[in-house]
Design a protein around this motif. Structure first.
Motif, PDB file in Angstrom:
ATOM      1  N   LYS A   1       1.668  -3.252 -10.397  1.00 22.80           N
ATOM      2  CA  LYS A   1       0.364  -2.934 -10.978  1.00 22.80           C
ATOM      3  C   LYS A   1      -0.648  -2.681  -9.867  1.00 22.80           C
ATOM      4  O   LYS A   1      -0.654  -3.340  -8.835  1.00 22.80           O
ATOM      5  N   GLU A   2      -1.528  -1.689 -10.100  1.00 22.30           N
ATOM      6  CA  GLU A   2      -2.552  -1.359  -9.106  1.00 22.30           C
ATOM      7  C   GLU A   2      -3.615  -2.447  -9.039  1.00 22.30           C
ATOM      8  O   GLU A   2      -4.029  -2.996 -10.051  1.00 22.30           O
TER       9      GLU A   2
ATOM     10  N   TYR B   1       0.870  -1.174   0.000  1.00 19.86           N
ATOM     11  CA  TYR B   1       0.000   0.000   0.000  1.00 19.86           C
ATOM     12  C   TYR B   1       0.907   1.225   0.000  1.00 19.86           C
ATOM     13  O   TYR B   1       1.543   1.536   1.010  1.00 19.86           O
ATOM     14  N   THR B   2       1.013   1.866  -1.161  1.00 19.02           N
ATOM     15  CA  THR B   2       1.894   3.028  -1.280  1.00 19.02           C
ATOM     16  C   THR B   2       1.180   4.153  -2.008  1.00 19.02           C
ATOM     17  O   THR B   2       0.444   3.922  -2.970  1.00 19.02           O
ATOM     18  N   ASN B   3       1.405   5.368  -1.534  1.00 16.99           N
ATOM     19  CA  ASN B   3       0.811   6.564  -2.136  1.00 16.99           C
ATOM     20  C   ASN B   3      -0.698   6.431  -2.322  1.00 16.99           C
ATOM     21  O   ASN B   3      -1.258   6.844  -3.344  1.00 16.99           O
ATOM     22  N   GLY B   4      -1.350   5.803  -1.354  1.00 16.39           N
ATOM     23  CA  GLY B   4      -2.799   5.661  -1.399  1.00 16.39           C
ATOM     24  C   GLY B   4      -3.319   4.584  -2.338  1.00 16.39           C
ATOM     25  O   GLY B   4      -4.512   4.508  -2.587  1.00 16.39           O
ATOM     26  N   ASN B   5      -2.418   3.751  -2.868  1.00 18.49           N
ATOM     27  CA  ASN B   5      -2.820   2.707  -3.815  1.00 18.49           C
ATOM     28  C   ASN B   5      -2.405   1.324  -3.336  1.00 18.49           C
ATOM     29  O   ASN B   5      -1.311   1.137  -2.812  1.00 18.49           O
ATOM     30  N   LEU B   6      -3.277   0.373  -3.566  1.00 16.01           N
ATOM     31  CA  LEU B   6      -2.985  -1.031  -3.302  1.00 16.01           C
ATOM     32  C   LEU B   6      -2.307  -1.587  -4.545  1.00 16.01           C
ATOM     33  O   LEU B   6      -2.813  -1.435  -5.659  1.00 16.01           O
ATOM     34  N   ARG B   7      -1.130  -2.232  -4.363  1.00 14.63           N
ATOM     35  CA  ARG B   7      -0.348  -2.694  -5.512  1.00 14.63           C
ATOM     36  C   ARG B   7       0.039  -4.162  -5.381  1.00 14.63           C
ATOM     37  O   ARG B   7       0.330  -4.644  -4.298  1.00 14.63           O
TER      38      ARG B   7
ATOM     39  N   THR C   1      -7.494  -3.394  -7.471  1.00 14.16           N
ATOM     40  CA  THR C   1      -8.700  -2.732  -6.974  1.00 14.16           C
ATOM     41  C   THR C   1      -9.656  -3.763  -6.388  1.00 14.16           C
ATOM     42  O   THR C   1      -9.821  -4.859  -6.941  1.00 14.16           O
TER      43      THR C   1
ATOM     44  N   TRP D   1     -11.489  -4.137   0.859  1.00 10.72           N
ATOM     45  CA  TRP D   1     -10.247  -3.369   1.049  1.00 10.72           C
ATOM     46  C   TRP D   1     -10.529  -2.145   1.893  1.00 10.72           C
ATOM     47  O   TRP D   1     -11.207  -1.222   1.463  1.00 10.72           O
TER      48      TRP D   1
ATOM     49  N   THR E   1      -0.152   5.759   6.725  1.00  7.38           N
ATOM     50  CA  THR E   1       0.444   5.501   5.415  1.00  7.38           C
ATOM     51  C   THR E   1       1.827   4.844   5.513  1.00  7.38           C
ATOM     52  O   THR E   1       2.366   4.402   4.512  1.00  7.38           O
TER      53      THR E   1
END
Length: 197
Positions: A146-147, A135-141, A149, A155, A161
């Motif tokens: 690759k992001e 979880y980096t910069n508000g995104n799950l990767r 969702t 989630w 953070t």
């Protein structure tokens, strides 16, 4: 005759399959000794099950896979106590020449849940399972960067953070409004590890 053969092979292999049909998702799994199709399954003659079994049997013959999903081989490790931090989880996978695994989508998540729930120690009601996701910069990767969702029901990141590692919870009894996939600090100790070839 084909259906009986498919049931026997699925029973012996402990197989569950998920496919996408034109109208939605079809899950085919073994429940109490019988193959059960759930969702938008178009064929009911066993041919689709046989095709999936042939495909996934090839993958399974390459090595032991606890779960096969879209030709990806997953392995489950569960300890009796909460004693594995993120570094321990990485080492557990690496010991077998695997890497920490991803949860690619909702169907993959549901198959993992179904498998891991059978591994919850008798004296516990849930386990938390380490993944290789971040979880980096508000995104799950995913581990590829690759992001990924997921719906809000699954989630639910914590606001801290600095907690960049991702785990998922597996409960014997599912509850509403719980954190199912979430971010956490690497030094927390859990008892489940998801590995992937």
């Amino acid at each position: 005759m084909l259906r009986m053969f498919v049931v026997l092979v699925a029973f012996c292999l402990g197989v569950a399959f998920a496919t996408n049909s034109q109208s939605g998702v079809c899950v085919i799994k073994l429940v109490k000794g019988k193959l059960v199709s759930v969702g938008d399954c178009q064929k009911n003659d066993g041919s689709e099950i046989a095709r999936l079994m042939k495909r996934d049997l090839k993958m399974k013959q390459k090595g032991r896979c606890d779960i096969l999903y879209k030709s990806k081989c997953f392995h489950a490790i569960v300890y009796p106590t909460h004693n594995a931090n993120f570094e321990d989880a990485q080492a557990a996978c690496k010991k077998h020449k695997w890497k920490l695994g991803n949860v690619y989508d909702v169907m993959n998540y549901l198959l993992l849940q179904d498998f891991f729930v059978t591994m919850i120690p008798a004296d516990q009601s849930l386990i938390n399972v380490w993944t290789g996701m971040t979880y980096t910069n508000g995104n799950l990767r995913l581990t590829s960067g690759k992001e990924a969702t997921f719906p809000e029901q699954l989630w639910k990141p914590y606001s801290n953070t600095q907690w960049t590692n991702v785990v998922f919870a597996v409960r014997k009894v599912r509850k509403k409004n719980t954190r199912d996939i979430f971010n956490i600090a690497p030094d927390w100790e859990y008892n489940g590890v998801l590995c992937e070839d």
